[in-house]
Motif scaffolding. Sequence first.
Motif, short mmCIF file in Angstrom:
data_model
loop_
_atom_site.label_atom_id
_atom_site.label_comp_id
_atom_site.label_asym_id
_atom_site.label_seq_id
_atom_site.Cartn_x
_atom_site.Cartn_y
_atom_site.Cartn_z
N UNK A 140 0.74 -1.18 0.14
CA UNK A 140 0.04 -0.11 -0.03
C UNK A 140 0.81 1.32 0.03
N UNK A 141 1.93 1.03 0.81
CA UNK A 141 2.76 2.51 0.69
C UNK A 141 3.69 2.69 -0.50
N UNK A 142 3.84 1.70 -1.17
CA UNK A 142 4.76 1.76 -2.50
C UNK A 142 3.80 1.86 -3.88
N UNK A 143 2.62 1.74 -3.53
CA UNK A 143 1.64 1.68 -4.76
C UNK A 143 1.98 3.16 -5.51
N UNK A 144 2.19 3.00 -6.89
CA UNK A 144 2.21 4.09 -7.62
C UNK A 144 3.28 5.10 -7.48
N UNK A 145 4.67 4.56 -6.53
CA UNK A 145 5.76 5.05 -6.35
C UNK A 145 6.90 4.65 -7.17
N UNK A 146 7.89 5.18 -6.91
CA UNK A 146 9.13 4.61 -7.39
C UNK A 146 9.67 3.51 -6.75
N UNK A 147 9.26 2.98 -5.65
CA UNK A 147 9.76 1.88 -4.82
C UNK A 147 9.14 0.54 -5.12
N UNK A 148 9.80 -0.26 -4.87
CA UNK A 148 9.20 -1.93 -5.27
C UNK A 148 9.49 -2.67 -3.96
N UNK A 177 13.19 -11.93 3.71
CA UNK A 177 11.69 -12.08 4.08
C UNK A 177 11.07 -10.94 3.04
N UNK A 178 11.52 -9.73 3.29
CA UNK A 178 10.92 -8.71 2.20
C UNK A 178 12.15 -7.64 2.02
N UNK A 179 12.07 -7.16 0.79
CA UNK A 179 13.12 -6.07 0.48
C UNK A 179 12.27 -4.97 -0.09
N UNK A 180 12.77 -3.64 0.19
CA UNK A 180 12.21 -2.46 -0.42
C UNK A 180 13.38 -1.79 -1.39
N UNK A 199 16.14 2.31 -9.25
CA UNK A 199 15.90 1.99 -10.48
C UNK A 199 17.17 1.66 -11.47
N UNK A 200 18.39 1.95 -10.89
CA UNK A 200 19.52 1.82 -11.64
C UNK A 200 20.41 0.79 -11.56
N UNK A 201 19.80 -0.34 -10.83
CA UNK A 201 20.39 -1.75 -10.86
C UNK A 201 20.36 -2.35 -12.23
N UNK A 202 21.77 -2.77 -12.16
CA UNK A 202 21.78 -3.62 -13.46
C UNK A 202 21.90 -5.14 -13.29
N UNK A 203 21.74 -5.82 -11.91
CA UNK A 203 21.52 -7.05 -11.89
C UNK A 203 20.20 -7.53 -12.25
N UNK A 204 20.18 -8.89 -12.82
CA UNK A 204 18.99 -9.46 -13.41
C UNK A 204 18.38 -10.34 -12.22
#
Length: 191
Positions: A55-63, A85-88, A92-97
């Motif tokens: 809910x906190x990250x909806x529509x924002x830049x975070x995942x 268990x959870x990661x936020x 967006x600049x991560x190049x790892x897949x």
Amino acid sequence: MSDPALRLLTEQDYLASEELSPVRREYVDGFVYAQAGASRTHGRVASNILRVLLNATEGGPCWVYASDMKVKLRRAGGLRYYYPDLVVVCDEDNTETHAETRPCLIVEILSRSTRQVDMTFKAQDYLSLPSLQGYLLVDSEAQAAELYRRLPGGGWTQETVQDALTLPCVNVALSLTEIYAGVRVGPAVEE
């Protein structure tokens, strides 16, 4: 963590074999550790926290990632891949897949089998990440949680959650009531 593999693996061998592995495995300095399955309580606590974070990250830049995203880090000359268990992540600049390298919030749900590692080795490793703003440890056996919060000067403060707290990175309130909604665990542990 379980007992380590009998032979060292390269990072490439670990990543290739991890895609085919029926169990999740963490990689620590060339050793591979199988991860135990989670209890029902563990899963419910994680789901309750995930709901708040989504809910906190909806529509924002975070995942928000739940248990299947690796965090990659280098520490003390070694390479490590962990499955929190959870990661936020708000970068967006991560190049790892196959892994995140710049998380801003990590949550671990403590159980008897993971408590010691999550509170010591993983805590040291996670707190070494420059991007990390918070590391939340939540007990699956009692209503208790602790947050490591990065200070403006770069150090860390440790907070015991009494009733509620505001999570760094996503700036959202999270209460013990929300964490343990529908979950039966013992009362808060008195220190």
